[in-house]
Design an enzyme around this catalytic site. Structure first.
Site, PDB file in Angstrom:
ATOM      1  N   GLY A 498     -12.631  -0.832  -2.874  1.00  0.00           N
ATOM      2  CA  GLY A 498     -11.913   0.154  -3.666  1.00  0.00           C
ATOM      3  C   GLY A 498     -10.854  -0.477  -4.534  1.00  0.00           C
ATOM      4  O   GLY A 498     -10.148   0.215  -5.272  1.00  0.00           O
ATOM      5  N   THR A 663      -6.474  -1.820 -12.442  1.00  0.00           N
ATOM      6  CA  THR A 663      -6.786  -1.990 -11.018  1.00  0.00           C
ATOM      7  C   THR A 663      -5.664  -2.764 -10.317  1.00  0.00           C
ATOM      8  O   THR A 663      -5.364  -2.489  -9.154  1.00  0.00           O
ATOM      9  CB  THR A 663      -8.146  -2.700 -10.825  1.00  0.00           C
ATOM     10  OG1 THR A 663      -8.149  -3.907 -11.568  1.00  0.00           O
ATOM     11  CG2 THR A 663      -9.283  -1.821 -11.301  1.00  0.00           C
ATOM     12  N   GLU A 733      -2.328  -7.989  -1.371  1.00  0.00           N
ATOM     13  CA  GLU A 733      -1.437  -7.847  -0.219  1.00  0.00           C
ATOM     14  C   GLU A 733       0.035  -7.888  -0.572  1.00  0.00           C
ATOM     15  O   GLU A 733       0.872  -7.350   0.164  1.00  0.00           O
ATOM     16  CB  GLU A 733      -1.776  -8.929   0.814  1.00  0.00           C
ATOM     17  CG  GLU A 733      -3.149  -8.661   1.388  1.00  0.00           C
ATOM     18  CD  GLU A 733      -3.670  -9.744   2.310  1.00  0.00           C
ATOM     19  OE1 GLU A 733      -3.297  -9.738   3.472  1.00  0.00           O
ATOM     20  OE2 GLU A 733      -4.456 -10.580   1.852  1.00  0.00           O
TER      21      GLU A 733
END
Ligand code: MOS
Length: 766
Positions: A498, A663, A733
């Site tokens: 995703g 994104t 992250e």
């Protein structure tokens, strides 16, 4: 020529190995090209909104059975008796599997013990009567429908002989700790005599910070649809490690790696949890026993019971500084929990190794063992909680010496990696701080806490540094196929959870090959494709990118051979050509060119296909490579109720070249939202008497919802890292790191109360 191609100023040369000293940077990073850097919408978006993207639990198979698990209710001991006859007689039941009838299985190789190991723990599963944690699956029911399976498992009764278990983190610490390791390296570092320098430092802070256990809650439940055909196992999984999962399953079932075919085209979030847990293994075992295909979807409770999360930590940070703020000593030590059956230590000192210059360092992670579900990777394992402690302590020191906390950080900016001595590949944290401070209007912050009030609400600003390392693991590879109609198919066993992998990689590949996006197909999420690629450690983009670079090199060499002497390209060396407008052209003369279609037609070939492996990831040995961000938070704390509201948040990132701003921004925001959960809500409640997780649902385990999250502003430096493929570092992250401290520091600025144990719930502010 398409509009985008027209925007290409020139052909893109083959990418040299920029990650080797002396190599020149990837041409994709030197200047802006067509697709890279564009905010392209996710190419899988239309499939998803139309409901046509098939997830693991949605693959139809003839004769499917549905699985339900029965979980242990004690933490340690053995099964004395397990009564299954009622379940066996319940409507629709096909099989009840327990340790008495499960097929013989080898132990699961646990993550990190082999480059392809994917096991969350290294237990032999359902092979004996032993219980290792409260929540371990002790029986699996297969039935014709999910409801029948769920009902039947509720009829199972188990008698246990209970052994004393370690289920209290505090008690375990009191009983003694052991040194921690991460990826085979000791989590221990000493430079100079930090204790002596700390003792004599004129300014200091010395505080203990605590973070609780966290559970994984991706929206898509962990699920697999599995079927055997002879000794061949087919798995439709929800996975961020398909190749690892296939190899590990082959070890467990004693078959060849090629006999396991795992696919995972779409994943509804992973965050480190979508690896190999007991459910896929039990599902495969039950399918074998029942000779029927199996669908196993963990309930939300099942995810809490059988999928590991982030371990609790207790961290000491002691900073010794001069009056001007420069650090003499950084001490960051503490304890985290793991289990007897897994290898993952939450490495909370990693960020501290490279963030600040100091005369001396003492960093150390110790561990204790708890009898719980194995802990595992969870978005920025280590950094997410480590930066909470370190960056809170920096804020405490800034308050102590009366210095602006941004200024204190910039004053301790290192020239080289402060503990490894390596040069940084690229580091723009100061620029990120300056840009962020301006945009957030940091100058409005009052240094004195409790200075700003809006009715019952106390308002404060806080900031913190975020950071995450650049990694690239060995195993990257790619296959590129160019067909007679001038299209390319690029295949890598990578993953789309995703985050936009397929989209960003399609952009990069289109630019490298000189094609438009619709001429490129990116195939991924399938063990029949090349590469051992983990969607983890924020390294998938680099791993895939390096594989594509290698395959592209091989492709161009082959193409030139095929083009031969009758081509305008005749006589050119691969290094002298680039992809441009549907073919190859000479870098110094764009009129010397030939399309892929023309080359293949003349050679009477329908397609050309090459496969290559990425170069060894040596760049991390030559440079210190890290992403950074400056996190800014405005918190409002209600003086009457203690309620915390985050009213503004800004992340100012320095993560190398941003391949796709749309994104990437989504990754940054998602990370920050998860960080808000870490700061304010997330906490696994373990009943220390029984070791049972008491809040195994999203009703009781709180994560941020829309009303908890303000509009999050994100900006970035977009400065390419010359030492990575494409100039990019990972963006998955870093967003969660630093957020806990930014919130805690804002809460301190608002209220004057320093909360050192997460989450910052209202009871701690009254
Ligand atoms: Mo991440 S915790 O490496 O999926």
């Amino acid at each position: 020529m398409s509009i985008v191609q027209a925007a290409l100023k020139k052909a893109i040369a083959l990418a040299p190995d920029s990650w080797i000293p002396g190599g020149s940077p990837d041409p994709l990073i030197r200047e802006r090209h067509g697709h890279v850097g564009q905010p392209v919408s996710r190419i899988d978006g239309p499939l998803k909104v139309a409901g046509k993207a098939r997830f693991a639990a949605e693959f139809p198979i003839e004769g499917l059975t549905y699985a339900a698990l029965h979980y242990s209710s004690v933490a340690k001991g053995r099964i004395v008796e397990i009564r299954t006859s009622e379940a066996e007689q319940a409507p629709g039941v096909v099989l009840v599997m327990t340790h008495r009838n499960a097929p013989s299985l080898a132990k699961a190789p646990a993550f990190g013990t082999n480059p392809k190991a994917a096991g969350g723990d290294d237990l032999a599963i359902m092979q004996d009567d032993r219980i290792h944690w409260n929540g371990q699956a002790v029986a699996l029911v297969l039935a014709e429908t999910q409801e029948q399976a769920d009902h039947a498992q509720s009829l199972i009764r188990v008698d246990y002989e209970v052994d004393a278990a370690s289920t209290s983190f505090e008690q375990a610490i009191a009983d003694g700790t052991e040194p921690g390791q991460f990826m085979g390296e000791p989590l221990k570092l000493r430079i100079g005599d930090a204790d002596a320098l700390f003792a004599t430092a004129p300014a200091k802070v010395d505080a203990t910070y605590r973070t609780p256990g966290h559970n994984h809650n991706p929206i898509e439940l962990h699920a697999a649809t599995l079927a055997w055909s002879g000794d061949e196992l087919r798995v439709h999984d929800a996975s961020q490690a398909v190749t690892h999962a296939a190899w590990t399953l082959s070890q467990i079932f004693g078959i060849k790696e090629e006999q396991v075919h795992v696919t995972s085209p779409f994943v509804g979030g992973g965050f480190g949890s979508k690896t190999l847990w007991h459910h896929q293994i039990l599902g495969a075992a039950a399918a074998r026993l029942a000779k029927r295909p199996v669908r196993i979807v963990l309930s939300r409770e099942g995810v809490f019971r059988t999928v590991g999360g982030r371990a609790p930590t207790e961290q000491r940070v002691a900073l010794g500084a001069r009056r001007d703020g420069t650090f003499d000593a950084i001490i960051h030590t503490g304890v985290t929990a793991m289990t007897p059956h897994n290898a993952m230590t939450e490495p909370f000192i990693i960020a501290t190794r490279s963030l600040y210059a100091a005369k001396s360092f003492r960093l150390e992670v110790d561990t204790v063992k708890l009898n719980t579900v194995a802990n595992t990777f969870m978005r920025a394992p280590g950094e997410a909680v480590g930066t909470f402690a370190l960056e809170s302590a920096i804020d405490e020191l800034a308050a102590e010496i009366g210095m602006d906390p941004i200024e204190l950080r910039i004053r301790n900016e290192p020239e080289r990696d402060p503990t490894q001595g390596l040069p940084f590949s690229q580091r723009g944290i100061v620029a990120a701080w300056r840009a962020g401070a301006e945009r957030f209007e940091w100058y409005k912050r009052q240094q004195r806490p409790r200075s700003v009030r809006d009715g019952d609400w106390l308002v404060g600003l806080g900031c913190a540094t975020a950071t995450y390392p650049y990694y690239r693991m060995p195993g990257g590879a790619a296959r590129i196929t160019v067909t007679r109609d001038g299209r390319a198919i690029v295949a890598v066993a990578a993953h789309e959870m995703g985050m936009g992998t397929a989209t960003a990689q399609t952009q990069v590949i289109a630019d490298r090959l000189g094609l438009s996006m619709d001429q490129v197909k990116f195939h991924y999420g399938d063990t029949s494709l090349p590469g051992i690629v983990l969607a983890g450690g924020s390294q998938q983009t680099a791993s895939v990118g390096a594989g594509v670079v290698a395959a592209h090199r091989a492709l161009v060499a082959e193409m030139l051979k095929l083009a031969g002497n009758d081509s305008p390209l005749a006589g050119l060396h691969p290094s002298e050509v680039g992809g441009f407008d549907g073919g190859l052209c000479a870098l110094d003369d764009h009129d010397r060119r030939e399309s892929y279609a023309s080359i293949l037609a003349r050679a009477q070939r329908t397609e050309i296909s090459v496969e290559a492996e990425a170069s060894m990831p040596l760049e991390m040995q030559h440079w210190s490579m890290h992403s950074h961000a400056a996190m800014f938070c405005e918190a409002r704390v209600n003086e009457v109720t203690g309620e915390v509201r985050i009213s503004r948040f800004l992340g100012s990132f320095d993560c190398g070249r941003i391949l796709n701003p749309k994104t990437a921004a989504s990754q940054f925001r998602g990370g920050i939202i998860m960080g808000l959960g870490l700061a304010l809500m997330e906490e696994t409640q373990l009943d220390e008497r029984t070791g049972r997780i008491m809040n195994p649902s999203l009703a009781e385990y709180h994560v941020p919802v829309h009303l908890d999250v303000p509009a999050i502003d994100v900006i970035w430096t977009d400065e390419a890292d010359p030492r990575t493929p494409m100039g990019a570092r990972g963006v998955g992250e870093i967003g969660i790191t630093g957020v806990g401290a930014a919130v805690a520091n804002a809460v301190f600025n608002a209220t004057g109360k320093r909360v050192r144990d997460l989450p910052i719930t209202l009871d701690k502010l009254l």
